[in-house]
Enzyme design. Structure first.
Site, PDB file in Angstrom:
ATOM      1  N   HIS B 217       0.503  -1.337   0.224  1.00  0.00           N
ATOM      2  CA  HIS B 217       0.054  -0.121   0.120  1.00  0.00           C
ATOM      3  C   HIS B 217       0.989   1.093  -0.018  1.00  0.00           C
ATOM      4  CE1 HIS B 217      -1.913  -3.110   2.346  1.00  0.00           C
ATOM      5  NE2 HIS B 217      -2.949  -3.347   1.850  1.00  0.00           N
ATOM      6  N   ASP B 391      -6.305  10.978   5.931  1.00  0.00           N
ATOM      7  CA  ASP B 391      -6.837  11.314   4.311  1.00  0.00           C
ATOM      8  C   ASP B 391      -8.390  12.229   4.800  1.00  0.00           C
ATOM      9  OD1 ASP B 391      -7.828   9.127   5.572  1.00  0.00           O
ATOM     10  OD2 ASP B 391      -8.012   7.898   3.484  1.00  0.00           O
ATOM     11  N   GLY B 392      -8.430  12.675   5.662  1.00  0.00           N
ATOM     12  CA  GLY B 392      -9.671  13.381   6.140  1.00  0.00           C
ATOM     13  C   GLY B 392     -11.091  13.147   6.239  1.00  0.00           C
ATOM     14  N   ASP B 393     -10.807  11.655   6.652  1.00  0.00           N
ATOM     15  CA  ASP B 393     -12.211  10.644   6.177  1.00  0.00           C
ATOM     16  C   ASP B 393     -12.849  11.232   8.267  1.00  0.00           C
ATOM     17  OD1 ASP B 393     -10.479   8.621   6.467  1.00  0.00           O
ATOM     18  OD2 ASP B 393     -11.414   7.406   5.450  1.00  0.00           O
ATOM     19  N   HIS B 394     -11.949  11.316   8.274  1.00  0.00           N
ATOM     20  CA  HIS B 394     -12.411  10.628  10.032  1.00  0.00           C
ATOM     21  C   HIS B 394     -13.281  11.861  10.034  1.00  0.00           C
ATOM     22  CE1 HIS B 394     -12.171   9.372  14.002  1.00  0.00           C
ATOM     23  NE2 HIS B 394     -12.724  10.713  14.869  1.00  0.00           N
ATOM     24  N   GLY B 395     -14.372  12.838  10.105  1.00  0.00           N
ATOM     25  CA  GLY B 395     -15.832  13.016  10.753  1.00  0.00           C
ATOM     26  C   GLY B 395     -16.711  12.391   9.538  1.00  0.00           C
ATOM     27  N   SER B 438     -11.203   3.434  12.668  1.00  0.00           N
ATOM     28  CA  SER B 438     -11.919   4.047  13.532  1.00  0.00           C
ATOM     29  C   SER B 438     -13.225   3.379  13.439  1.00  0.00           C
ATOM     30  CB  SER B 438     -11.693   5.529  12.983  1.00  0.00           C
ATOM     31  OG  SER B 438     -12.954   5.617  12.341  1.00  0.00           O
ATOM     32  N   ASP B 549      -4.626  14.875  17.697  1.00  0.00           N
ATOM     33  CA  ASP B 549      -5.679  13.405  16.497  1.00  0.00           C
ATOM     34  C   ASP B 549      -7.909  14.062  16.415  1.00  0.00           C
ATOM     35  OD1 ASP B 549      -5.063  10.568  15.496  1.00  0.00           O
ATOM     36  OD2 ASP B 549      -6.187  10.433  17.425  1.00  0.00           O
ATOM     37  N   GLY B 551      -8.861  11.473  16.141  1.00  0.00           N
ATOM     38  CA  GLY B 551      -9.341  10.082  17.081  1.00  0.00           C
ATOM     39  C   GLY B 551      -9.847  10.469  18.525  1.00  0.00           C
TER      40      GLY B 551
END
Lengths: 572, 572
Positions: B217, B391-395, B438, B549, B551
Site C-alpha cells: 500500500h 486522508d481527512g475522512d474521519h469526520g 476508526s 489527533d 480520533g
C-alpha cells in the site's frame, strides 16, 4: 517500463526459458519455442501458433491439451524466423498435418508462409490461418488486411478444440478460418509500452486521452479521444463490434483482454458494463473470458473480442482445454510425454548433383561471398540510412544474414551440392540468422530464385533470368509491399523487368544484368522521394523523406556486386 | 494509472461483481465477498480469507476446492468491515469451524478479530491466522509484527489443503501457523500505483531507482537503490530470504509475484536467475509459482516468497487445488452447489430483558442519539483536523458510524432489548457502517463496554465504570495503538484511568465522569505535540505536528456529551 532483464537482446529467449521451467507440467522448451510436455495422439492435427514475444500469455501460454500443440516465439515484437517456425512444426507434427496460426503481420505472414512452403516440400501438410480480428485496422470489406490482436486466443481455441476432437486437417482449417471470419476485436490504449533496454516508451498517448484502435506494437490508431467512464467505454467497444454482427446471431463468446498495465480489477469493472451492453443487444453470452490474453509488454489499455457463435463454434468454444492461461471444462487426460525431443540440427544432406551443377554451386557460393563482403563493408552506411525510417538495424541484419548465407553456401558447395541446393541453403540460412522482415525477404528471394535451377545441370542464362522473376513473385506473394511503399520491392521490380526485357533483346545475361543493376540503383535512389507506408514506421515517415530506403539500396548494391561478378567470371 | 471505473467509490464492489460473473463456475457473490459455487463437504473446516481490494487475485481469486472457501473484500486498500467478515464466515461455515486468514495490518487485525469474537459468541469456532511474511517490515526477532504480502498465497494454500484433507480446526490452525512461521517474502518496487479516481500515484519511486521492501500500500521501504540487472536482483531477493533459512532446510516452495505492471515475461526472466540462486544454495525447488498473486493495483515491482518445506508442508503445498488463479495436480471433484444463499439480514432478535434493563436500553439509545448529533455537527471540524495526518475522512466516518449506531440502538430499544443488547447493537452497527479502522475501534469500544452490562438489570454505576475498562482493554487488545501513538488511545487511557480513580474516591459516577471527560479533553489537546506512528501516514507526520489527533478529539467530544447527558438525566 520493462525493468527486469540482464541483456535486453536475451529478454525473449530467457523469458521463454523461465516460462518453460515454471510450466514444465505443460510445456517443453525447444529451440525457438515450446511444445506440449504431455502425450499427443498420433495422427492428430498439430496446432502450431506463434509470433513475436512481449505478448504473454500469447503465445506459449496457450499450449496444452485442447488448445495449441506448440508455440513459436520470436524476439520482442518480432516475427520468429522461418527456421524456428519450421523446426517447431517438425517437433509438433504427429503425422496428421499442421495448422499454423498467427496474427496477420507482414513478418509473420512471411516467416510462417515460407516455413509452410519448406515443410510442404518435406512432405508435411501445412495450412496457414492468419488471424484478422482488429476492426480498427481495415474496413469490413477488406477484412483480410486486418491485424490480429486478442482474437488470436479465440481462433486458436477453436482450432485446438477441433484438432483435439480428431478432425482432419481440412476440417480444422475450415473451422479455424470460419472462426476467424466470425471474430472481431476493438481496443483502446491509455499508455505506451517500453521495450527491454529502452529508456522511453515505444509510443505515448496524451495524458487523459485514449487512442482508439491503436495496435499492440504501437501501430497508429484511428483517433484519440478523452478517456470516458467504464460504462461509456463499454458502449464504445460493444458498439464498434455490433456494427459487424452477422444477421441472425443470437449468441456470442466475449474475450475482454488487458494489454499489460490495465489491471484485472479494472477489467472486471468494465466487464460488468460490457455484459450489460451485450445483453441489451439481445445476445446470449457463452463462457466469457476476462484477463490478460494478448498483451503488449506494459502497455495500458484493453480490447474486447467477440466470437459470433453458431452451433459448431459454440461446441468448440465450450470444449475443454488445459493450457497455462486457459482452462475450460473437465480436464483432458494429460499424461506426461515420454519421447525424447532432439533439438540439435543434424548435418545438412543434399540431393546428388551433376558435376556441372556442382561447379555452378561453387560459383554461386563465391558470388554470395562477394555479396557478404560488400554488405559487411556497407553495414554502417545501411544502418544510417535505415535509421531515418526504421530502427537502424538493417545494416546489421544484412551483414548477419549474408554472412550466414555465405557459410551455408560454402558448406553446401563443399558437400557437393548442386546449384539449386546451394542457393536454397544460402537463402534458408539468410532468413534464419538475419531475423526480421528483411532477413525473411532475402531468404525467400534466394530460395524462390533457386526454384529455377536444378541439381542436374549448370543453370542456363535463361534460367537465371527466370529465377529473378520467381524471386520477385515469391517476395510479393508472401511479403506485402508493392511498388511505391518504399521497400526493397521498389528496386526489385525495375531490376527484374529490366533483366527480362534486356535479355529478350540482347540475349546476353551480362549486358542485361548490367542494365538491370543500373535500373535497380536508379530506383533505389528514387525512393528518397517516397514515404514508407508499412509497419510501425509511420511516426518516422516525415523524417525519412529525402533519404532512400535501406532495403532498396541493399538490393541495388547486391545487384551491382553480382553484375561485377558476372563480368569477372567471363573475363577470368 | 487506474483508468477504468464509473464512480471511484464503487470500484471495489463492481470489480468483485464482474469477477463473480466471469468466474461463476468457481464463486458466488454475496454481500461483501464471494463463497465457493461448488459443493463443500459438511463438517469441513471453512478457510475464509480476505483483506482490502486492489490486490487481485488476492483474495477472491483464491477461492476454490483445495484453497479457500470464501473471501471477504474491503474497499480499495481498506479492510472489510467486521460485519462483512462475520457475514461471509456464516455463509462459509459447514459446522467444522472457520479458519480466518488475512495479512497482518491494523485494520484487518481489528475487523477480522472482532468478527471472530462475534462469531464465537454465536457458537461458531473461529481461529485467526494473520500472515506475517514480509521480512522488510520488522526484524526476525519481532516477526509477529511483520506485514503480510505475497506469503498470503502460500499460507492460505497450506490452510486450504489441510482443510480439504479433512483435518480438524485445531490441526488446520496449527499447520497454517506453522506455514506462516516458515514463509518469508521480500519485494522491490519500481513505481507507484494510482487509486481509482486519483490523479497522482499514491507514492513514487525515483526514476532509475528501486525501493527495497516497500509495502503493497506504499508503506515505506527500507532503502532506495539503483535498479540492477535480473541476475543481481535475484541475488538480492534470494540473499535476503536465505538469511532466515531454518537449519537443515533442504526444500523450498518459491512464489515469484508481480505487483501489477511488472509483466509476466519480466518475472520469467527473473525466475531463471532466482532458480539458479536457489539451486546454488543447495535447495530443491518444489512446485514453483510465478505470476500475479498479490498485486497493488498497477504498482511496478515484484516480490519473492519462500516456504521452507518439511514433509508435512510439502504434502499440502503439492496438494491439488482449483481456484481462478491457482490450480495444481488432478482436479478435485467440484460439483455445483445447489443450496440457496440468503444474503438478506433477517430482522434483529434480542434476548428477553427485564423492565429495568429495557428502560436503561432506551436511555442508552437517547445518549447515542446525543452523541450522533454532536458528531454530525463536528463532522467538518474533525475532517479538517484529520487532514493534517490522514486522508481527512474521519469526520465523515464518525458521522456515518454514530448515525448507524443511533438507528440500531433505537430499533433495539423499540424492540424491547435490554441495556447490554442495545449497546452491543449500537457498536456493531457503528463498525459495520463507518468502515475503516476508526469505525471498527468504536464498534469494539461499545461492544466491549456492553459486556459489563446485562439484559436483566439496570447497569449499576460500578458496571458503567467497569465497562469503560473493558472497552479500553478491547481496543488495545485488537487495535495496535499505545499511548503516545497519536490515536484515540491517547485520550481513552486517561479517561478510563480518571473515571476509575475518581469513582473510587467520590463514589459518584457524575462527578467522576466529569473529571474523566476533562482529562480526555486535555489529553486530546496534548496530542498536538505528538507525531503519528502508525499506518501509511508517515509521509504526513511532520505536517501533523501542532494539530491534535482527530480520533482523540472525537473521543473527548463523546465523553463531554456523555457527561452532560448524565447530568441532565439526574437533573431531569
Amino acid at each position: 517500463m520493462t525493468t527486469i532483464f540482464d541483456a535486453p537482446e536475451d529478454f525473449a529467449v530467457t523469458a521463454l526459458a523461465g516460462f518453460s521451467s515454471i510450466y514444465a507440467r505443460n510445456v517443453r522448451l525447444v529451440k525457438g519455442g515450446v511444445v506440449r510436455s504431455t502425450k499427443v495422439p498420433k495422427g492428430k492435427v498439430a496446432v502450431v501458433i506463434g509470433g513475436g514475444s512481449g505478448h504473454y500469455p500469447a503465445f506459449a501460454g496457450y499450449v496444452g491439451p485442447g488448445l495449441a500443440d506448440a508455440a513459436v516465439a520470436g524476439d520482442v515484437f518480432a516475427s520468429p524466423s522461418t527456421a524456428a517456425v519450421a523446426r517447431v512444426c517438425r517437433h509438433a507434427d504427429q503425422g496428421g498435418g499442421v495448422l499454423l496460426g498467427f496474427g496477420n503481420y507482414a513478418g509473420d505472414v512471411l516467416n510462417f508462409g515460407v516455413a509452410a512452403e519448406r515443410l510442404r516440400a518435406e512432405g508435411i501438410d501445412v495450412r496457414i490461418v492468419p488471424v484478422t480480428d482488429d476492426v480498427a485496422s481495415a474496413a469490413a470489406d477488406t477484412a483480410a488486411k486486418r491485424r490480429g490482436i486478442a482474437g488470436d486466443l479465440v481462433v486458436f481455441k477453436i482450432a485446438g478444440a477441433a484438432a483435439e476432437a480428431g478432425l482432419s486437417l481440412d476440417e480444422v482449417e475450415r473451422i479455424s478460418r470460419f472462426a476467424n471470419d466470425r471474430t472481431v476485436s476493438f481496443g483502446v490504449a491509455f499508455g505506451g509500452c517500453t521495450l527491454p533496454g529502452a529508456n522511453h516508451p515505444l509510443f505515448t498517448v496524451s495524458k487523459g486521452e485514449m487512442a482508439l484502435g491503436l495496435g499492440i506494437h504501437g501501430e497508429p490508431g484511428i483517433s484519440e479521444e478523452k478517456i470516458v467512464s467504464a460504462t461509456e467505454l463499454a458502449k464504445l467497444l460493444v458498439g464498434k463490434l455490433l456494427a459487424e454482427r452477422p444477421d441472425g446471431t443470437k449468441k456470442v463468446a466475449p474475450v475482454l483482454n488487458g494489454l499489460g498495465s490495465t489491471k484485472y480489477e479494472e477489467l472486471f469493472v468494465l466487464w460488468v458494463a460490457v455484459e450489460k451492453e451485450l445483453k441489451a443487444a439481445g445476445l446470449e453470452i457463452v463462457d466469457p473470458e476476462c484477463g490478460e490474453f494478448v498483451t503488449s509488454l506494459d502497455m495500458q489499455g484493453c480490447s474486447l473480442s467477440l466470437l459470433w457463435l453458431d452451433e459448431e463454434l459454440e461446441t468448440y468454444w465450450r470444449a475443454p482445454c488445459d493450457a497455462p492461461v486457459l482452462r475450460k471444462g473437465t480436464i483432458i487426460s494429460a499424461e506426461p510425454a515420454t519421447d525424447v525431443i532432439s533439438d540439435e540440427d543434424g548435418p545438412a544432406t543434399f540431393a546428388p548433383a551433376s558435376q556441372a551443377s556442382k561447379e555452378s554451386g561453387k560459383c554461386i557460393a563465391r558470388l554470395i561471398g562477394k555479396v557478404a563482403d560488400a554488405l559487411k563493408q556497407a553495414e554502417d552506411e545501411l544502418g544510417r540510412i535505415d535509421a531515418f525510417a526504421g530502427d537502424g538495424d538493417h545494416g546489421q541484419g544484412m551483414r548477419r544474414g549474408s554472412a550466414a548465407a555465405q557459410d551455408a553456401a560454402d558448406v553446401a558447395a563443399a558437400a557437393g551440392a548442386g546449384a539449386a541446393s546451394v542457393l536454397a541453403a544460402a537463402g534458408d540460412a539468410w532468413a534464419d540468422r538475419a531475423g526480421g522482415t528483411s532477413g525473411a525477404i532475402w531468404g525467400l528471394l534466394l530460395r524462390s530464385w533457386s526454384n529455377a535451377f536444378s541439381d542436374d545441370d549448370k543453370p542456363s542464362d535463361a534460367a537465371i533470368v527466370e529465377g529473378a522473376r520467381l524471386a520477385l513473385e515469391g517476395v510479393t506473394r508472401l511479403g506485402r509491399a508493392r511498388v511505391g511503399d518504399k521497400t526493397l520491392v521498389d528496386a526489385l521490380v525495375p531490376f527484374v523487368d529490366a533483366l527480362e526485357r534486356e535479355f529478350g533483346v540482347h540475349k546476353s545475361l551480362i549486358a542485361a544484368w548490367e542494365i538491370a543493376a543500373k535500373a535497380a540503383t536508379d530506383a533505389a535512389d528514387a525512393t528518397s522521394s517516397l514515404t514508407p507506408k508499412l509497419g510501425r514506421a509511420r511516426p518516422l515517415a516525415e523524417k525519412s523523406i529525402g533519404h532512400p530506403d535501406a532495403g532498396a539500396v541493399s538490393l541495388a548494391l547486391t545487384a551491382r556486386v553480382a553484375a561485377d561478378f558476372l563480368k569477372e567470371s567471363v573475363d577470368g
